[in-house]
Design an enzyme around this catalytic site. Structure first.
Site, PDB file in Angstrom:
ATOM      1  N   TYR A 189     -33.182  96.476  28.819  1.00 38.74           N
ATOM      2  CA  TYR A 189     -32.383  95.626  29.692  1.00 38.74           C
ATOM      3  C   TYR A 189     -33.198  95.075  30.862  1.00 38.74           C
ATOM      4  O   TYR A 189     -34.257  94.506  30.661  1.00 38.74           O
ATOM      5  CB  TYR A 189     -31.123  96.361  30.154  1.00 38.74           C
ATOM      6  N   SER A 190     -32.728  95.274  32.079  1.00 36.22           N
ATOM      7  CA  SER A 190     -33.346  94.600  33.222  1.00 36.22           C
ATOM      8  C   SER A 190     -34.720  95.145  33.598  1.00 36.22           C
ATOM      9  O   SER A 190     -35.375  94.584  34.476  1.00 36.22           O
ATOM     10  CB  SER A 190     -32.417  94.661  34.435  1.00 36.22           C
ATOM     11  N   MET A 191     -35.173  96.197  32.968  1.00 38.29           N
ATOM     12  CA  MET A 191     -36.567  96.594  33.196  1.00 38.29           C
ATOM     13  C   MET A 191     -37.519  95.548  32.643  1.00 38.29           C
ATOM     14  O   MET A 191     -38.707  95.533  32.965  1.00 38.29           O
ATOM     15  CB  MET A 191     -36.839  97.967  32.584  1.00 38.29           C
ATOM     16  N   SER A 192     -36.978  94.655  31.809  1.00 39.26           N
ATOM     17  CA  SER A 192     -37.808  93.547  31.334  1.00 39.26           C
ATOM     18  C   SER A 192     -38.197  92.610  32.475  1.00 39.26           C
ATOM     19  O   SER A 192     -39.154  91.844  32.363  1.00 39.26           O
ATOM     20  CB  SER A 192     -37.075  92.764  30.249  1.00 39.26           C
TER      21      SER A 192
ATOM     22  N   TYR B 243     -28.855  90.225  43.346  1.00 40.72           N
ATOM     23  CA  TYR B 243     -29.311  90.431  41.968  1.00 40.72           C
ATOM     24  C   TYR B 243     -28.818  89.275  41.115  1.00 40.72           C
ATOM     25  O   TYR B 243     -27.626  88.934  41.167  1.00 40.72           O
ATOM     26  CB  TYR B 243     -28.757  91.754  41.466  1.00 40.72           C
TER      27      TYR B 243
END
Length: 271
Positions: A96-99, A207
């Site tokens: 997910y948002s760790m990308s 965010y």
């Protein structure tokens, strides 16, 4: 996370220390060899077993390393409860948002090559953003501040997501669905350019889809598709064999089901 832009937020990764990645990449040593305690690390197993017993997790992988050497590794629980599939070392997970960190690192490589400056206006490369509006006092008015590349990286660009909050701008995101996974990055930019910003760039933090926009900028700066640039400049050199936007058929057996809480002692399948 249902409608996340597939080009940025659905990158997938595997913890592949054993069985998939070459063992030489992360050597396994005794904890004491690098100043850690075997007795204390053994408590990790106890904690994980407790979380599984309480059904706070379906399964997990835990790796602990120090000084470039692995001192603890464990696969716990199930990667698929319905299929009764145990968690394996080479299981593939959604990150997910760790990308966002991967996309930003890719953008910074192009900064080093002089393709842009952090204070460059986004509209210099994405003309759709030249005449943006911002929501003020119940209406959309022309922006006074310029959105820069730095604002995108810092989530201060004035963009939103649509699933955080329920204000007028968020309602427009929900209706227009700029990050629908069936769309494209160019189409996303066009849709976003028609939605007012939540605030003047550089005045607040929120965010947002700003790293999605950064992904499109990478395409403009490099002249390549985002996924191709990532493979060539980030994922390939780092030997990240199992990180991609989609799971190929031959790897689906390693892809974990995704669970969330469903009340005390219960889990529900999300994806």
């Amino acid at each position: 996370m249902k409608h996340m832009q597939k080009h940025v937020l659905l990158i997938l990764a595997a913890l592949s220390i054993w069985g998939v990645a070459p063992a030489k990449e992360l050597r396994v040593v005794k904890p004491e060899d690098v100043g850690m305690s075997s007795a204390k690390l053994a408590k990790v197993d106890e904690v994980m077993k407790g979380l599984l017993a309480e059904k706070k997790l379906a399964g997990a992988i835990v790796a602990v390393a120090r000084k470039g050497k692995v001192v603890h590794f464990g696969a716990y629980g199930k990667m698929d409860l319905k299929g009764d599939k145990p968690m394996r070392p080479g299981t593939i997970f959604r990150i997910y948002s760790m990308s966002k960190a991967i996309i930003t690192a890719a953008a910074l490589t192009l900064l080093e090559e002089g393709k842009y400056e952090l204070d460059d206006p986004v509209s210099r490369y994405l003309p759709e953003f030249k005449e943006m509006t911002v929501w003020k006092d119940g209406k959309a008015v022309p922006v006074k501040k310029v959105m820069t590349v730095k604002h995108l990286m810092l989530h201060t660009a004035g963009l939103s997501y649509g699933f955080i909050g329920d204000g007028p701008v968020e309602q427009l995101y929900k209706k227009a669905k700029p990050t629908d996974r069936n769309g494209t990055l160019p189409n996303m930019i066009k849709t976003l350019s028609d939605i007012p910003l939540s605030f003047e760039p550089g005045t607040r933090w929120q965010y947002s889809v700003s790293i999605d926009v950064l992904g499109r900028l990478i395409e403009v700066w490099s002249g390549k598709k985002l996924e191709d640039f990532l493979d060539e400049r980030i994922l390939g050199p780092l030997d990240m064999k199992d990180t991609a936007f989609h799971v190929p058929k031959e790897k689906l057996d390693r892809f974990a089901a995704n669970y969330g809480p469903d009340g005390p002692g219960k889990l529900r399948l999300i994806d």
